[in-house]
Motif scaffolding. Structure first.
Motif, PDB file in Angstrom:
ATOM      1  N   PHE A  72      13.459 -22.198  49.644  1.00 20.84           N
ATOM      2  CA  PHE A  72      12.703 -21.769  48.469  1.00 20.84           C
ATOM      3  C   PHE A  72      11.851 -20.560  48.841  1.00 20.84           C
ATOM      4  N   ALA A  73      11.779 -19.592  47.925  1.00 19.47           N
ATOM      5  CA  ALA A  73      11.034 -18.361  48.196  1.00 19.47           C
ATOM      6  C   ALA A  73       9.989 -18.126  47.111  1.00 19.47           C
ATOM      7  N   GLY A  74       8.814 -17.690  47.534  1.00 20.41           N
ATOM      8  CA  GLY A  74       7.749 -17.389  46.583  1.00 20.41           C
ATOM      9  C   GLY A  74       6.822 -16.327  47.146  1.00 20.41           C
ATOM     10  N   ASN A  75       6.067 -15.694  46.269  1.00 15.68           N
ATOM     11  CA  ASN A  75       5.084 -14.689  46.690  1.00 15.68           C
ATOM     12  C   ASN A  75       3.671 -15.150  46.362  1.00 15.68           C
ATOM     13  N   HIS A  76       2.697 -14.594  47.102  1.00 13.47           N
ATOM     14  CA  HIS A  76       1.343 -15.124  47.104  1.00 13.47           C
ATOM     15  C   HIS A  76       0.297 -14.041  46.863  1.00 13.47           C
ATOM     16  N   GLY A  77      -0.590 -14.291  45.909  1.00 14.42           N
ATOM     17  CA  GLY A  77      -1.661 -13.351  45.627  1.00 14.42           C
ATOM     18  C   GLY A  77      -2.641 -13.193  46.770  1.00 14.42           C
ATOM     19  N   VAL A  78      -2.741 -14.202  47.634  1.00 14.53           N
ATOM     20  CA  VAL A  78      -3.713 -14.141  48.724  1.00 14.53           C
ATOM     21  C   VAL A  78      -3.365 -13.065  49.756  1.00 14.53           C
ATOM     22  N   VAL A  79      -2.159 -12.495  49.703  1.00 20.35           N
ATOM     23  CA  VAL A  79      -1.836 -11.400  50.639  1.00 20.35           C
ATOM     24  C   VAL A  79      -2.763 -10.206  50.417  1.00 20.35           C
ATOM     25  N   ALA A  80      -3.402 -10.159  49.254  1.00 17.20           N
ATOM     26  CA  ALA A  80      -4.369  -9.083  48.991  1.00 17.20           C
ATOM     27  C   ALA A  80      -5.548  -9.141  49.955  1.00 17.20           C
ATOM     28  N   GLN A  81      -5.724 -10.273  50.624  1.00 22.83           N
ATOM     29  CA  GLN A  81      -6.829 -10.423  51.578  1.00 22.83           C
ATOM     30  C   GLN A  81      -6.453  -9.945  52.978  1.00 22.83           C
ATOM     31  N   GLY A  82      -5.289  -9.329  53.129  1.00 24.41           N
ATOM     32  CA  GLY A  82      -4.886  -8.798  54.426  1.00 24.41           C
ATOM     33  C   GLY A  82      -4.499  -9.869  55.436  1.00 24.41           C
ATOM     34  N   VAL A  83      -3.812 -10.931  54.954  1.00 23.61           N
ATOM     35  CA  VAL A  83      -3.515 -12.075  55.816  1.00 23.61           C
ATOM     36  C   VAL A  83      -2.120 -12.014  56.437  1.00 23.61           C
ATOM     37  N   GLU A 115      25.521 -27.718  53.487  1.00 19.60           N
ATOM     38  CA  GLU A 115      25.568 -26.952  52.241  1.00 19.60           C
ATOM     39  C   GLU A 115      24.200 -26.311  52.048  1.00 19.60           C
ATOM     40  N   MET A 116      24.162 -24.988  51.893  1.00 20.96           N
ATOM     41  CA  MET A 116      22.888 -24.283  51.790  1.00 20.96           C
ATOM     42  C   MET A 116      22.764 -23.573  50.448  1.00 20.96           C
ATOM     43  N   ALA A 117      21.561 -23.625  49.868  1.00 24.64           N
ATOM     44  CA  ALA A 117      21.279 -22.900  48.633  1.00 24.64           C
ATOM     45  C   ALA A 117      19.889 -22.283  48.730  1.00 24.64           C
ATOM     46  N   VAL A 118      19.726 -21.137  48.069  1.00 26.33           N
ATOM     47  CA  VAL A 118      18.448 -20.410  48.066  1.00 26.33           C
ATOM     48  C   VAL A 118      17.925 -20.342  46.636  1.00 26.33           C
ATOM     49  N   HIS A 119      16.646 -20.647  46.466  1.00 20.87           N
ATOM     50  CA  HIS A 119      16.021 -20.611  45.150  1.00 20.87           C
ATOM     51  C   HIS A 119      14.789 -19.710  45.208  1.00 20.87           C
ATOM     52  N   ALA A 120      14.836 -18.594  44.496  1.00 26.02           N
ATOM     53  CA  ALA A 120      13.700 -17.675  44.413  1.00 26.02           C
ATOM     54  C   ALA A 120      12.863 -18.041  43.194  1.00 26.02           C
ATOM     55  N   LEU A 121      11.568 -18.210  43.391  1.00 28.78           N
ATOM     56  CA  LEU A 121      10.679 -18.665  42.325  1.00 28.78           C
ATOM     57  C   LEU A 121       9.772 -17.526  41.869  1.00 28.78           C
ATOM     58  N   GLU A 122      10.184 -16.841  40.821  1.00 28.15           N
ATOM     59  CA  GLU A 122       9.358 -15.825  40.158  1.00 28.15           C
ATOM     60  C   GLU A 122       8.709 -14.862  41.146  1.00 28.15           C
ATOM     61  N   LEU A 123       9.535 -14.229  41.968  1.00 25.53           N
ATOM     62  CA  LEU A 123       9.006 -13.349  43.010  1.00 25.53           C
ATOM     63  C   LEU A 123       8.243 -12.161  42.439  1.00 25.53           C
ATOM     64  N   GLU A 124       8.589 -11.784  41.229  1.00 24.19           N
ATOM     65  CA  GLU A 124       7.905 -10.649  40.600  1.00 24.19           C
ATOM     66  C   GLU A 124       6.513 -11.029  40.095  1.00 24.19           C
TER      67      GLU A 124
END
Length: 338
Positions: A72-83, A115-124
């Motif tokens: 599962f893939a996701g993006n995080h607002g906390v990266v704005a803190q330079g982490v 069996e492998m699957a990838v799920h991207a969760l609203e990366l934008e």
């Protein structure tokens, strides 16, 4: 039967009603183990692992023939803190790499027949920065939990969940600190390779997040909503569905284990169907496993994520179950027992 939920309360209720291991299958597996052509205990932890798998698969001859790996893939607002040492665009690029078959998890899944699957969760649309507000609304965290829940194949005989998300060791550390307490600096690690200044920023972000959401810390699912991320919630949803379907789970590294810990704190015993695939080099993982009472199968200094350590541990699982279910008993082999 596929159960459904639309609120965190309904999710918690489904998890609380999930079945336990099959005691008769475990007893049968233990009896069989005692008759196999080997000295008692000669296969060490492999024997315990096979008997444990028997309980969750409901048979005295468990198998690992249909493993499932979910990333599962996701993006995080906390990266704005330079982490993080990498920009958020890398999440999208790595998802493309997974789908093209070029990542480590692709190779390990192939090597062990998963069996492998990838799920991207609203990366934008990254989660909100948890130092300024809750990472997700209830609708958002429920949607992420459902993504994981619905991705599980109930016919799988073992599940691995992995993740990709730039900055996600920070929410994982925040979850661990919120669930188990202690100084945030003891839970944060270098993740993708931040320097000392970056490490200090991570600890500061977690400290501020815990203070801001102090009112939510008594409810583990609210902790997930306020401090987590979509891919962390999706892993929790998948692990919960596996419990309901009685599919055993091999846990991956720090981020996966932090996600799973939410379930254990919400419903004690919710991780009884989980074994720790490995202990990673990421700060806090060994401490987290100790808090959950999980002894890792491997210790190789891995810190990649993606489900890679757990997928590698499928080799141990396959070996344990092949020996247990495929070996002859003393009677079958015509060998004199003790």
């Amino acid at each position: 039967m596929t159960h459904s939920f639309s609120t965190l309360s309904e999710f918690r209720a489904l998890l609380a009603a999930a079945p336990g291991a099959d005691a008769d299958a475990m007893a049968g597996a233990a009896a069989r183990n005692g008759q196999l052509t080997k000295p008692p205990g000669a296969l060490g932890r492999l024997e315990d692992l096979a008997i444990w798998f028997a309980g969750w698969q409901g048979t005295d001859r468990p198998r690992c023939e249909r493993p499932q790996v979910l990333v599962f893939a996701g993006n995080h607002g906390v990266v704005a803190q330079g982490v993080s040492a990498f920009p958020a665009e890398v999440t999208v690029q790595m998802v493309a790499n997974f789908r093209a078959g070029g990542a480590a998890i692709n190779q390990l899944s192939r090597a062990f027949g998963a069996e492998m699957a990838v799920h991207a969760l609203e990366l934008e649309r990254p989660t909100k920065d948890f130092t300024t507000g809750p990472a997700m609304t209830e609708a958002e965290v429920v949607a992420a939990l459902r993504t994981g829940w619905e991705a599980v194949n109930p016919a799988a005989d073992v599940l691995v969940t992995g993740e990709m998300g730039i900055g996600n060791t920070t929410p994982a550390a925040a979850l661990a600190a919120a669930l188990f307490g202690g100084d945030p600096s003891g839970w944060v690690g270098r993740g993708t390779g931040v320097d000392d200044a970056g490490l200090a920023r991570k600890a500061d972000a977690v400290t501020r997040g815990l203070a801001l959401h102090a009112g939510a810390l008594g409810d583990p699912l609210e902790v997930l909503r306020c401090l987590g991320g979509r891919e962390l919630a999706a892993m929790a949803g998948a692990i919960a569905r596996a419990r309901v379907e009685r599919v055993p789970v091999v846990l991956d590294g720090f981020i996966c284990t932090a996600s799973a810990a939410v379930l254990e704190r919400a419903v004690p015993g919710a991780l009884d169907h989980c074994v720790a695939g490995h202990v990673s080099a990421e700060g806090g993982h060994s401490r987290l496993l100790a808090a959950l009472g999980k002894a890792p199968l491997l210790d190789l200094g891995l810190r990649l994520g993606e489900g890679s350590g757990a997928a590698l541990a499928l080799g141990i699982v396959k070996g344990a179950l092949a020996c247990h279910s495929g070996m002859a008993t003393f009677a079958e082999a015509g060998v004199s027992g003790a």
